[in-house]
Scaffold this motif. Sequence first.
Motif, PDB file in Angstrom:
ATOM      1  N   LEU A   7     -97.332  76.814  62.016  1.00  0.00           N
ATOM      2  CA  LEU A   7     -96.863  76.221  63.267  1.00  0.00           C
ATOM      3  C   LEU A   7     -96.562  77.287  64.311  1.00  0.00           C
ATOM      4  O   LEU A   7     -96.865  77.108  65.498  1.00  0.00           O
ATOM      5  CB  LEU A   7     -95.617  75.367  63.004  1.00  0.00           C
ATOM      6  CG  LEU A   7     -94.966  74.723  64.226  1.00  0.00           C
ATOM      7  CD1 LEU A   7     -95.955  73.847  64.992  1.00  0.00           C
ATOM      8  CD2 LEU A   7     -93.742  73.909  63.809  1.00  0.00           C
ATOM      9  N   GLY A   8     -95.975  78.406  63.885  1.00  0.00           N
ATOM     10  CA  GLY A   8     -95.684  79.475  64.825  1.00  0.00           C
ATOM     11  C   GLY A   8     -96.951  79.997  65.481  1.00  0.00           C
ATOM     12  O   GLY A   8     -96.989  80.254  66.686  1.00  0.00           O
ATOM     13  N   PRO A  34     -73.628  73.807  67.987  1.00  0.00           N
ATOM     14  CA  PRO A  34     -74.210  75.135  67.750  1.00  0.00           C
ATOM     15  C   PRO A  34     -74.530  75.333  66.274  1.00  0.00           C
ATOM     16  O   PRO A  34     -73.870  74.774  65.396  1.00  0.00           O
ATOM     17  CB  PRO A  34     -73.128  76.088  68.229  1.00  0.00           C
ATOM     18  CG  PRO A  34     -71.859  75.314  68.111  1.00  0.00           C
ATOM     19  CD  PRO A  34     -72.204  73.886  68.373  1.00  0.00           C
ATOM     20  N   SER A  35     -75.558  76.157  66.019  1.00  0.00           N
ATOM     21  CA  SER A  35     -75.969  76.417  64.646  1.00  0.00           C
ATOM     22  C   SER A  35     -76.219  77.908  64.465  1.00  0.00           C
ATOM     23  O   SER A  35     -76.709  78.579  65.374  1.00  0.00           O
ATOM     24  CB  SER A  35     -77.240  75.626  64.314  1.00  0.00           C
ATOM     25  OG  SER A  35     -77.727  75.946  63.024  1.00  0.00           O
ATOM     26  N   ARG A  36     -75.897  78.390  63.282  1.00  0.00           N
ATOM     27  CA  ARG A  36     -76.119  79.809  62.987  1.00  0.00           C
ATOM     28  C   ARG A  36     -77.568  80.090  62.596  1.00  0.00           C
ATOM     29  O   ARG A  36     -77.993  81.239  62.551  1.00  0.00           O
ATOM     30  CB  ARG A  36     -75.174  80.245  61.864  1.00  0.00           C
ATOM     31  CG  ARG A  36     -73.704  80.316  62.299  1.00  0.00           C
ATOM     32  CD  ARG A  36     -72.793  80.626  61.136  1.00  0.00           C
ATOM     33  NE  ARG A  36     -72.689  79.490  60.234  1.00  0.00           N
ATOM     34  CZ  ARG A  36     -71.785  78.502  60.368  1.00  0.00           C
ATOM     35  NH1 ARG A  36     -70.933  78.530  61.385  1.00  0.00           N
ATOM     36  NH2 ARG A  36     -71.738  77.505  59.510  1.00  0.00           N
ATOM     37  N   GLY A  37     -78.321  79.039  62.297  1.00  0.00           N
ATOM     38  CA  GLY A  37     -79.718  79.222  61.928  1.00  0.00           C
ATOM     39  C   GLY A  37     -80.257  78.013  61.193  1.00  0.00           C
ATOM     40  O   GLY A  37     -79.604  76.964  61.096  1.00  0.00           O
ATOM     41  N   GLY A  78     -94.261  88.212  61.453  1.00  0.00           N
ATOM     42  CA  GLY A  78     -95.069  88.323  60.249  1.00  0.00           C
ATOM     43  C   GLY A  78     -95.098  87.019  59.479  1.00  0.00           C
ATOM     44  O   GLY A  78     -94.347  86.079  59.770  1.00  0.00           O
ATOM     45  N   PRO A  79     -95.964  86.917  58.482  1.00  0.00           N
ATOM     46  CA  PRO A  79     -96.037  85.708  57.662  1.00  0.00           C
ATOM     47  C   PRO A  79     -94.710  85.427  56.962  1.00  0.00           C
ATOM     48  O   PRO A  79     -94.024  86.343  56.516  1.00  0.00           O
ATOM     49  CB  PRO A  79     -97.140  86.029  56.650  1.00  0.00           C
ATOM     50  CG  PRO A  79     -97.940  87.119  57.294  1.00  0.00           C
ATOM     51  CD  PRO A  79     -96.960  87.923  58.088  1.00  0.00           C
ATOM     52  N   GLY A  80     -94.386  84.157  56.876  1.00  0.00           N
ATOM     53  CA  GLY A  80     -93.170  83.735  56.191  1.00  0.00           C
ATOM     54  C   GLY A  80     -93.513  82.851  55.011  1.00  0.00           C
ATOM     55  O   GLY A  80     -94.449  83.147  54.251  1.00  0.00           O
ATOM     56  N   ALA A  81     -92.782  81.753  54.869  1.00  0.00           N
ATOM     57  CA  ALA A  81     -93.010  80.819  53.765  1.00  0.00           C
ATOM     58  C   ALA A  81     -94.457  80.347  53.757  1.00  0.00           C
ATOM     59  O   ALA A  81     -95.029  80.026  54.796  1.00  0.00           O
ATOM     60  CB  ALA A  81     -92.062  79.628  53.886  1.00  0.00           C
ATOM     61  N   THR A 111     -89.818  78.572  62.686  1.00  0.00           N
ATOM     62  CA  THR A 111     -88.386  78.694  62.417  1.00  0.00           C
ATOM     63  C   THR A 111     -87.953  80.150  62.305  1.00  0.00           C
ATOM     64  O   THR A 111     -86.823  80.488  62.667  1.00  0.00           O
ATOM     65  CB  THR A 111     -88.000  77.930  61.136  1.00  0.00           C
ATOM     66  OG1 THR A 111     -88.876  78.319  60.074  1.00  0.00           O
ATOM     67  CG2 THR A 111     -88.093  76.432  61.339  1.00  0.00           C
ATOM     68  N   ASP A 112     -88.829  81.015  61.824  1.00  0.00           N
ATOM     69  CA  ASP A 112     -88.489  82.436  61.746  1.00  0.00           C
ATOM     70  C   ASP A 112     -88.319  83.025  63.144  1.00  0.00           C
ATOM     71  O   ASP A 112     -87.410  83.832  63.385  1.00  0.00           O
ATOM     72  CB  ASP A 112     -89.575  83.200  60.983  1.00  0.00           C
ATOM     73  CG  ASP A 112     -89.629  82.839  59.500  1.00  0.00           C
ATOM     74  OD1 ASP A 112     -88.622  82.310  58.996  1.00  0.00           O
ATOM     75  OD2 ASP A 112     -90.671  83.082  58.870  1.00  0.00           O
ATOM     76  N   ALA A 113     -89.195  82.639  64.064  1.00  0.00           N
ATOM     77  CA  ALA A 113     -89.077  83.117  65.441  1.00  0.00           C
ATOM     78  C   ALA A 113     -87.828  82.548  66.108  1.00  0.00           C
ATOM     79  O   ALA A 113     -87.154  83.241  66.882  1.00  0.00           O
ATOM     80  CB  ALA A 113     -90.327  82.738  66.234  1.00  0.00           C
TER      81      ALA A 113
END
Length: 285
Positions: free
Chosen positions: A112-113, A186-189, A223-226, A233-235
């Motif tokens: 998706l990213g 708000p969310s921490r992640g 970079g590649p994640g899951a 979501t990583d970005a």
Amino acid sequence: MSRPRTAIIPVAGQGTRLLPATKSVPKELLPVYDTPLLQFALNEAAAAGVERVVLVTHPEKPGIEAYLEPRTLQVQALAKKGQHDLAAALRDTGAPRYVDVVCVEQAQPLGLGHAVACAAPVSLPGPIAVILPDDLILGPPCLAQMANAYADADMSALVAAMDVMPNEVQSYGIFDADPSDDMLLPSRGLVEKPDPSEAPSDLAAVGRYILDARVFDLLKTQGPGAGGEIQLTDAIARLGGLFAFRFEGTRFDCGTHEGLLNASLARRERLLDTRFDILFDHAAE
């Protein structure tokens, strides 16, 4: 306040979970009772006031671009036969008025990213919106709700959220947020598909995003994640300033046969209720 001028709709996926229905028909063109999934996404983008929709598609899905083509002669033929309801329904398909639709290709399924990054060259300045058409939300237009809540001075990322059962958290991205019944928090992640015993909350992310345009720069170096894919979501985690938004409406996972069926039944019920209200109002007059 800055509202998104661009909505990115990724439509390059192969719809594996919906086989064999998607063998020759893109999953985004499968109907929810009477309307293709893609049309719901286009209408939702228009309702949020975006100026441009970027469809991130795949070379093997020509049906997407074909769907966007106007059918002027067919509309005229239906109207000439007195089939005005069908003519109006056909005329209203495809790109909504006053919205510029641009198609770009994602030749490889890199996540998706990566799909969002493909839209960078044709996105308008300012924050961007992302709509995942598989996540159909019936009710008040979700993206419009989010656009009204988004304030670039206070947040960099706003993601639609809904509460799920504890045994369902492993199927979603879960917000790392303190317990709250607030609509905006708000969310921490985000934690992708956590074990239920380790999930930071029961608040799950749904496929609607409003993101600061800096996300494009972050995706260039992401970079590649899951799953070996470039994960949005990583970005978002690197972007910071994340808020969850509890929307008004009902979400359906239309990437599955069951979700598509349930959405169709809900859509039919809503249409019948609307028609009943119209008849009742006419009778009262």
